[in-house]
Enzyme design. Structure first.
Site, PDB file in Angstrom:
ATOM      1  N   TRP A  28       0.750  -1.291  -0.009  1.00  0.00           N
ATOM      2  CA  TRP A  28      -0.210  -0.098   0.136  1.00  0.00           C
ATOM      3  C   TRP A  28       0.976   1.170  -0.025  1.00  0.00           C
ATOM      4  CZ3 TRP A  28      -1.243   3.940   3.611  1.00  0.00           C
ATOM      5  CH2 TRP A  28      -2.169   4.474   3.501  1.00  0.00           C
ATOM      6  N   HIS A 103      -7.434   3.045   2.900  1.00  0.00           N
ATOM      7  CA  HIS A 103      -7.792   3.161   1.465  1.00  0.00           C
ATOM      8  C   HIS A 103      -7.703   4.407   0.814  1.00  0.00           C
ATOM      9  CE1 HIS A 103      -9.984   2.132  -2.265  1.00  0.00           C
ATOM     10  NE2 HIS A 103     -10.579   2.976  -1.894  1.00  0.00           N
ATOM     11  N   TRP A 104      -7.249   4.582  -0.302  1.00  0.00           N
ATOM     12  CA  TRP A 104      -7.060   5.887  -1.189  1.00  0.00           C
ATOM     13  C   TRP A 104      -8.123   6.136  -2.114  1.00  0.00           C
ATOM     14  CZ3 TRP A 104      -3.990   9.457   1.018  1.00  0.00           C
ATOM     15  CH2 TRP A 104      -2.768   9.218   1.675  1.00  0.00           C
ATOM     16  N   ASP A 120     -13.031   6.244  -7.310  1.00  0.00           N
ATOM     17  CA  ASP A 120     -12.917   5.314  -6.322  1.00  0.00           C
ATOM     18  C   ASP A 120     -12.393   3.821  -6.654  1.00  0.00           C
ATOM     19  OD1 ASP A 120     -12.349   3.674  -4.052  1.00  0.00           O
ATOM     20  OD2 ASP A 120     -14.209   4.809  -2.667  1.00  0.00           O
ATOM     21  N   CYS A 163      -4.666   0.886  -4.492  1.00  0.00           N
ATOM     22  CA  CYS A 163      -5.534   1.971  -4.492  1.00  0.00           C
ATOM     23  C   CYS A 163      -4.763   3.256  -4.736  1.00  0.00           C
ATOM     24  CB  CYS A 163      -6.281   2.143  -3.085  1.00  0.00           C
ATOM     25  SG  CYS A 163      -5.408   2.062  -1.599  1.00  0.00           S
TER      26      CYS A 163
END
Length: 217
Positions: A28, A103-104, A120, A163
């Site tokens: 991530w 989460h991005w 998203d 993400c």
């Protein structure tokens, strides 16, 4: 090599070995890597268009957790009122004391269209946070009654860690489109190859910038 060793100092960004290792995956991406690439886009790739603004994730987080009447503290120094398209990397972290989250997603404010677009790569994950963030922007820019919030279709991630890569790819893709069309509506979706090659592309970029920096010393 120590993970705290500095690999690249680039304007306001400082990349350490531990940050660069994240790009080698499967990991991530943290706010440091995203902030660096946002800065690169603004200073290098899109320097010819002063109407684009790429807000560092750390500033986005401050806006997200601050009352609506205080976000000018963060946006005014960026001269945001004179920008047409503003890019925010939105994180689901609710903590004010530390960075983090899981989460991005990407939120883009378009002044010409009086609209916010939320992209998203895990549809629905950041929807509530994005909507609340958009309302803060509409209020700040005087569009509370006529601002449009949009959730366009976008390429969906196929794992639990890309993400941030999707955010960077979407940002660059949309900025290129806005540069030509002067709008966000109608921007084509990403090709999956753009996402799969992005980590290596950024690693190569870091290598080039580091080599150039060392040659200039």
């Amino acid at each position: 090599m120590d993970t705290n060793n500095v690999i690249l100092s680039y304007h306001e960004s400082l990349l350490r070995k531990s940050d660069v290792e994240l790009l080698k995956g499967p990991c991530w991406l943290n706010d440091t890597v995203i902030s660096f690439y946002f800065e690169y886009l603004e200073i290098n790739k899109f320097k010819s268009d002063p109407m684009l603004l790429f807000v560092p994730p750390q500033v986005t987080q401050c806006i997200k957790v601050s009352p609506s009447n205080e976000i000018g503290i963060f946006l005014d120094p960026l001269n945001s009122h004179n920008k047409d398209f503003i890019f925010f990397a939105l994180n689901d972290n609710e903590q004010t004391e530390c960075s983090g989250g899981s989460h991005w997603s990407l939120l883009v404010f378009s002044y010409p269209e009086r609209a916010v677009y939320h992209y998203d790569s895990s549809r629905g994950s950041n929807q509530h946070q994005a909507y609340e963030f958009a309302n803060k922007l509409f209020k700040f820019y005087g569009m509370i009654r006529h601002g449009n919030y949009n959730e366009p279709d976008c390429l969906q991630q196929t794992n639990g860690y890309d993400c941030g890569v999707h955010v960077l790819c979407n940002t660059e893709n949309i900025a290129n489109y806005a540069l030509i069309k002067r709008r966000i509506e109608g921007c084509p979706t990403l090709d999956r190859h753009n996402v799969s090659s992005k980590r290596n592309e950024i690693l190569d970029l870091i290598h080039i910038l580091r080599r150039n920096s060392m040659n200039n010393k």
